[in-house]
Every structure is written in structure tokens, then in C-alpha cells.
Design an enzyme around this catalytic site. Structure first.
Site, PDB file in Angstrom:
ATOM      1  N   TRP A 143       0.823  -1.208   0.000  1.00 41.50           N
ATOM      2  CA  TRP A 143       0.000   0.000   0.000  1.00 41.50           C
ATOM      3  C   TRP A 143       0.853   1.251   0.000  1.00 41.50           C
ATOM      4  CZ3 TRP A 143      -4.141  -1.558  -1.931  1.00 41.50           C
ATOM      5  CH2 TRP A 143      -4.642  -2.807  -1.601  1.00 41.50           C
ATOM      6  N   ASP A 172      -1.425   6.730   6.408  1.00 43.00           N
ATOM      7  CA  ASP A 172      -2.532   5.871   5.976  1.00 43.00           C
ATOM      8  C   ASP A 172      -2.837   4.926   7.144  1.00 43.00           C
ATOM      9  OD1 ASP A 172      -4.137   3.847   4.957  1.00 43.00           O
ATOM     10  OD2 ASP A 172      -2.844   3.379   3.248  1.00 43.00           O
ATOM     11  N   LYS A 174     -12.232  -1.533   7.272  1.00 44.07           N
ATOM     12  CA  LYS A 174     -11.657  -2.542   8.150  1.00 44.07           C
ATOM     13  C   LYS A 174     -12.207  -2.343   9.569  1.00 44.07           C
ATOM     14  CE  LYS A 174      -8.170  -2.348   4.776  1.00 44.07           C
ATOM     15  NZ  LYS A 174      -8.218  -3.611   4.100  1.00 44.07           N
TER      16      LYS A 174
HETATM   17  C1  LIG Z   1      -3.228   0.119   4.473  1.00 43.72           C
HETATM   18  C2  LIG Z   1      -4.142   0.138   3.283  1.00 43.72           C
HETATM   19  N1  LIG Z   1      -4.179   1.235   2.502  1.00 43.72           N
HETATM   20  C3  LIG Z   1      -4.978   1.290   1.412  1.00 43.72           C
HETATM   21  C4  LIG Z   1      -5.782   0.250   1.044  1.00 43.72           C
HETATM   22  C5  LIG Z   1      -6.614   0.361  -0.214  1.00 43.72           C
HETATM   23  O1  LIG Z   1      -7.942   0.663   0.116  1.00 43.72           O
HETATM   24  P1  LIG Z   1      -9.096   0.682  -0.972  1.00 43.72           P
HETATM   25  O2  LIG Z   1      -9.350  -0.715  -1.362  1.00 43.72           O
HETATM   26  O3  LIG Z   1     -10.238   1.322  -0.247  1.00 43.72           O
HETATM   27  O4  LIG Z   1      -8.648   1.511  -2.127  1.00 43.72           O
HETATM   28  C6  LIG Z   1      -5.778  -0.906   1.831  1.00 43.72           C
HETATM   29  C7  LIG Z   1      -6.674  -2.019   1.456  1.00 43.72           C
HETATM   30  O5  LIG Z   1      -6.638  -3.092   1.999  1.00 43.72           O
HETATM   31  C8  LIG Z   1      -4.941  -0.961   2.972  1.00 43.72           C
HETATM   32  O6  LIG Z   1      -4.893  -2.056   3.737  1.00 43.72           O
HETATM   33 MG   LIG Z   2       0.701  -3.663   3.244  1.00 45.12          MG
END
Ligand SMILES: Cc1ncc(COP(=O)(O)O)c(C=O)c1O
Ligand SMILES: [Mg+2]
Ligand SMILES: Cc1ncc(COP(=O)(O)O)c(C=O)c1O
Ligand SMILES: [Mg+2]
Ligand SMILES: [Mg+2]
Ligand SMILES: [Mg+2]
Lengths: 368, 368
Positions: free
Chosen positions: B103, B171, B195
Site C-alpha cells: 500500500w 494511511d 476494516k
Molecule cells: C493500508 C491500506 N491502505 C490502502 C488500502 C486500499 O484501500 P481501498 O481498497 O479502499 O482503495 C488498503 C486495502 O486493503 C490498505 O490495507
Molecule cells: Mg501492506
């Protein structure tokens, strides 16, 4: 509440009771999995199947040809206003926008950032109460953009214009699956789902294959339609629940008999309401008769009967009068004033009849 | 199903039963209005109030100071990956990204389009199994970006790094409200809700006032955070239902005793599971002990006990074994393999205990 509630909201708006019940049940247990749909991984088989089925329902109901892709996205239709020119309009290319209302203008404004967006018509000076079909079209436009149904002003394109060059792009937010359209006539058909086909939280973009990938700019991953097409709408976590509500709403529409069947009902609901307005001494519709929407019906007091200085108080009185009968969300949009009845697919004829009766009874009360 | 189901999905994931019940009921009738929350105008008073209350809950629970704005958006956290640099990073400016997982890398990739994004660390060669705290920081970075909790690799920043210049951006998708953070230490805190705090369909971005409006580029209306701040999250139709599920989840957390109380439970749940893994001869955790996440626990077979050519079959067997006990979604992410248990706020201790028992029983079965 004494009366059954009829919700005339312009969006989010009335949805089929059956779909609401199924959505409610899925919040507790999705398809006997023992898990709520709100907690289900989007990459689980049941959710992948549900997405595929939703797309299939849309294809069947709208008659979407094989050579069109379907993209489900969160972010709202307003996000598509910038994504579409970002994906389709090159910096030196031209797009024609028919300015028939607030939403058309918002789409136009975003397009100007990405290329040469031109107004093909503009009825702003007439409060967009009619559609100017006499379009000024560019010789080499990439596309012509229209708002199929103007939610605020209650006008719709009964016959879509033909682009002089390029393809036709239509925002169908407020008449999604309300009437038959020929998808093959369009390069792109798009809209927010929160009026006719789901709750808020998801948009649908239908794109003819071969039109993407022609602009000369770097598009952020999430704003690139190709990302979502390549990933079958699972590039990132999609708005699962809103897609499920769409699935259930489309299923209801299929069982209802599809678009042909609902269009017939929609036309008769609209005729019922317009005829009441035309016969009313107190109320009058604001849209030009030849452009009247079958989805959104704005109306005001007849100025010859209700004096300007009495109108505000009487409007409040009417809204209370209607609310007491369970008729809700009839206040007009501030740019038109008065009242607006949105009579989307899931609004039963009984709701429109109740409104017509209410208009009649209020008229008697006013005229004494 | 014989057993109670425990859902270890990494996201969308387990939510409080109470919140699910309330969400389910609101699909039929929102606050005795006679109207489903799915059909309620976002501009109606009940929905406006619900949004204000959700923001208030967030402020209370996270201790968000007055000089921070809160933005609710659809589109997913991946959309924020491009929106954040678009709004904060000028074309010639620098941002440091700590590359601690998939991510973080996706965020980094988008940032490169908008300015000079640099890797402050990168543990890819170690499959991101640990966090490199020895950061290379730029002298004049606009911000330093971190992923607070690495969902896939099961590592988390126990102590957040301090940026050398500029502000810290985090994030927190996978540990939103799972542990206390000091919001004042950050310029921006953001994440997807699906989550710990809601279903899929909404993101939260918390922005310190005064940081926006400094980049020299035209930002499309919907991609400009200021648009949504100015309109109190009602610029366009927001994802009402996902915000409501957040509202009910936050209310549950408040009643639970807030972040302090849940953090205590989260730590004891994590300790229970890690201790089982550490004591297991068959299973072993993949993340470096000092960086272990309290939310996502990836584990694999001990290679000394399970031969490589037997691992795939035995993994299937374990997943079936667990499923038969109602323990679902334990398959690991493909980039780590093996298994992953996500034990978010709403996962009860009983669920973790059931998993620990399951690990023990499977071990007995394997060792004979
Ligand atoms: C830490 C983190 N950031 C971003 C995301 C991406 O999120 P989205 O699917 O809402 O774009 C995730 C998805 O699992 C995540 O775990
Ligand atoms: Mg990760
Ligand atoms: C025709 C039309 N287009 C676009 C929009 C904007 O949709 P959203 O609120 O999802 O951005 C609306 C909203 O009412 C609409 O009626
Ligand atoms: Mg309009
Ligand atoms: Mg009349
Ligand atoms: Mg071990």
C-alpha cells in the site's frame, strides 16, 4: 405514522420495497454465509458472483452490446464529470456540451480543464425550462455531451441529438433504466445510481470498447477507467453494498417485466400528474410541454391565482398539507422554487394518485 | 451452520453485531421516518444531523483537535493515494515515502506523478517482513508518508517517525481507531473505512487547517479536498449508508469505552495469538517480532516441520479444518502466502481463542 409514506425525493430516492428488504437482510447474513454483506471480502466468491450478476442484469435490461465495458465506481457522478474528459478529451481536442441545466454545466466546467469544451446550446436565461435542440456542433469534436434528463428543471431529451463528429456521451443519472435507450447510439452512458437503480455510493459508466487510451496525458491509476475494466471492477475495494442494492433493484425490474414494462408505467404516472397540473387553476408545471421529463416534475403556484407576496406562506402550507398525508420531499429545488415531484421507477402509481388527490384537495381549500 | 462464524477477513471485515443490526433496521425505516436510509435525501435534516454526529464521534474518539477538518469521500483509499499528492505536493516539491508494503508503494507510485516522491526506506527484498526505521529523509520535504499498519505483511509503526521537515501523513486504513494516536503529530491522517470503522464505500481524511491551497495546479472540483470541506461533505451526494455504518460502529466503540479500552483488548487478543504462534511447532508468524501488528497476523507453516512439497495440500487442509469450526477467511495474501488472521476491533476475544484452539488442535493432528 397514519398514512403510507410516499417519498418524492429527487435523490437518493424511493427504491423497491423488495430490494430494501433484501438489502436489510443481507446486512445480517449474506446468502446464508453467516457473514454480513458489509463484512464480506470483495474478493470472496459470493461477492464476485454478485458483481458479475449485477453486470449481467444491466446488460440484459439495457441491451448493452458485448463491445461495451461497464465500470462501477464510488465517488459520485460529480467525480465522473472530471474523469470523463480526463480519459477521453485531449488537451487540444474539442468537446461539445449541451447546457440544459445545472448538471450539464458542472460537467462542462470540469471538461474545460482538460480540453476545448464548447457550449452547444444554453438555455440558462430561460431557467433551463426547455431544451434547445438547435445545437451548434463542432466539425471535429471528440464527443457531444448531453444530460439525458435534467433532474432540477424537469426536462428530458425525448430524441437524442446526433453528434456531427465523434461520439455521444450521456449523463443518465436521473433516468437510468426509466425508458428504453439504444446504447449503440452512444460512446459513453454514465450516471449516479442513487435515483433509479440503487442507493448513494456507486456510479455506472458504460463505455464502448476502443474509445479509451487515446489521450496524451498521464492519468492517475484510480481515475483511469482502463484500470477498472482490466481488473473487472475489483482493482481496489469497490462499494459492495451499493452494488448489491443495485443488484436487487435490477432483479426487481427484471421481474417487473424490464424497461419496456416500467417505461409504460412511468409514462402513465407522468401523464396522470401532468394532466392534473394542466387542469389545475392553482398549480402549474414549469417545464416546456414538449420537453417534459417523465421522472422529475417541477411545479409552482399559478401567479394569476396566488399573489407573489402570499406564495411563500402558501408553499409552506402546501408542503405541510402534503406531509400530513404521507407525501414527503416535495419541496422544489432552490433554482426553480415551488415544488418538485420525482416519480422514479419505484414510485407506485398509487403514490402519484395520492399526490394528484392532494393537489386537487389543496386547490379546493385555496379556492374556497 | 453449526458453529458461530468468526470472520478473519482483512477487509471488508468483521463489524460490531449491534452496528449491523442498526444498519439492517435503517434499510427499512430510518429513525421512524417511514423512509429507508437508502432513500433519504442527503440534504434532509436527519441525514445532515447523522453526518454531524459521525464527525463528532470521530473527533471525540480520536481526540481530533478543532484545527483539523474531516472529509468523508467515496472512491476508496486508493483514490486518496492520488488526491493527496495532487492537493499537497507541488510539481517541484519533494515528499518522502516510507516503503513498508504494497500500500505504501501504491501511494508512492501515484505521488511520483505530481512531484518529487522519494523512497525513505524500502524493505521489499525482505518481503516487507519488518519496518526499516532508519529513514533517509529529505531536507525540505513537504511531507513524510507512512502506512501506519501494513495490512498484508502484518507490521506496524509502534512509534511514528518524525519528519525532518514538513508534516507527517499516515494511511491508517487497517488500524483506524485500533490504538491511540496523537493526531497533532500529523498533518494528514487518512484511510479507507472498511476494516475497523465501517463497510466499504467511504474513506476518512483528517487534515490540519492551513495545509491546503498551497500547490500550483488546477485541481478538478471533486478531487480538491477544499471543495468538500467548504460544503461540509455535502458538495455532492455522499455515500450516506457507509457513513451511517461508521456512525453506528463509532457509537459501539464509544459505549465500549473508547480507544483506550479497545486498544487494551486488541493488545491482549494479539498477545494471545502471537504467543500461540511462538509456542507452535507447526505454525510461525512472518513479521519481525519488534514490528508485529496488533491487527493483521500473517503466519505460515514452519518449514522445518512441514516439507515444501507438502505445504500446499496441508494449507488447504488447515483452511478446511478451520472453516468447519466457523473460522473463515484465513487464507494469506498471495505475496506472503500461508495464512492471515485479521483481528480488528470488532473481533471478539472468543474468536481469537477459537483460532488459537484450532491451531493447537491442527498441530496435534499434524504431529500425530
Ligand atoms: C493500508 C491500506 N491502505 C490502502 C488500502 C486500499 O484501500 P481501498 O481498497 O479502499 O482503495 C488498503 C486495502 O486493503 C490498505 O490495507
Ligand atoms: Mg501492506
Ligand atoms: C443528472 C445528474 N447528474 C449528476 C448528478 C450529481 O450526482 P452526484 O451527487 O452523485 O455527484 C445529479 C445529482 O442529482 C444529477 O441529477
Ligand atoms: Mg438539471
Ligand atoms: Mg395548471
Ligand atoms: Mg511457531
Amino acid at each position: 405514522m397514519a398514512n403510507k409514506v410516499y417519498n418524492f425525493s429527487a435523490g437518493p430516492s424511493v427504491l423497491p420495497e423488495q430490494a430494501l428488504k433484501e438489502a436489510s437482510a443481507a446486512c445480517i447474513d449474506f446468502e446464508n454465509s453467516g457473514i454480513s454483506i458489509l463484512s464480506m471480502s470483495h474478493r470472496s466468491k459470493p461477492i464476485e458472483n454478485m458483481f458479475a450478476q449485477t453486470e449481467q442484469y444491466l446488460r440484459e435490461l439495457m441491451g448493452i452490446p458485448e463491445d461495451y465495458d461497464i465500470v462501477f465506481l464510488g465517488g459520485g457522478c460529480s467525480l465522473l464529470f472530471c474523469m470523463l474528459p480526463m480519459n477521453f478529451l485531449d488537451q487540444n481536442a474539442t468537446a461539445d456540451y449541451a447546457l440544459t441545466g445545472v448538471w450539464a454545466n458542472k460537467a462542462y466546467k470540469e471538461a474545460k480543464q482538460f480540453g476545448n469544451a464548447l457550449a452547444a446550446c444554453d438555455t440558462k436565461s430561460e431557467t433551463y425550462s426547455r431544451i434547445d435542440k438547435n445545437l451548434k456542433l463542432s466539425d471535429n469534436a471528440t464527443y457531444l455531451h448531453v444530460t439525458a434528463n435534467n433532474t432540477i428543471y424537469g426536462t428530458e431529451w425525448h430524441n437524442f441529438p446526433k453528434p456531427k463528429s465523434g461520439f455521444l456521451m450521456a449523463d443518465v443519472s436521473s433516468d437510468f433504466l426509466a425508458r428504453k435507450i439504444n446504447v449503440s447510439d452512444f460512446g459513453v452512458v454514465y450516471g449516479g445510481a442513487q435515483k433509479n437503480i440503487s442507493c448513494a455510493g456507486v456510479t455506472v459508466t458504460i463505455i464502448k470498447k476502443g474509445l479509451l487510451g487515446k489521450v496524451n496525458r498521464t492519468i492517475p491509476t484510480m481515475l483511469n477507467f482502463q484500470t477498472h475494466i482490466d481488473a473487472a471492477n475489483m482493482f481496489n475495494t469497490p462499494p459492495v453494498f451499493a452494488v448489491y442494492v443495485m443488484n436487487r433493484t435490477l432483479k426487481w425490474l427484471k421481474d417487473f417485466g424490464g424497461v419496456d414494462a416500467i417505461e409504460k408505467v412511468n409514462r402513465s404516472k407522468a401523464a396522470l400528474l401532468y394532466s392534473a397540473l394542466d387542469n389545475s387553476k392553482v398549480f402549474v408545471g414549469t417545464a416546456a410541454k414538449e420537453d417534459r421529463s417523465i421522472m422529475n416534475v417541477p411545479f409552482v403556484f399559478n401567479k394569476d391565482v396566488v399573489a407573489a407576496d402570499k406564495a411563500d406562506d402558501l408553499a409552506k402550507e402546501f408542503l405541510e398539507f402534503a406531509k400530513a398525508r404521507g407525501l414527503q420531499q416535495l419541496k422544489g429545488h432552490r433554482s426553480v422554487g415551488g415544488f418538485r415531484a420525482s416519480i422514479y421507477n419505484a414510485m407506485p402509481v398509487e403514490g402519484v394518485q395520492a399526490l394528484v388527490d392532494c393537489l386537487g384537495d389543496f386547490e379546493k381549500k385555496v379556492l374556497g
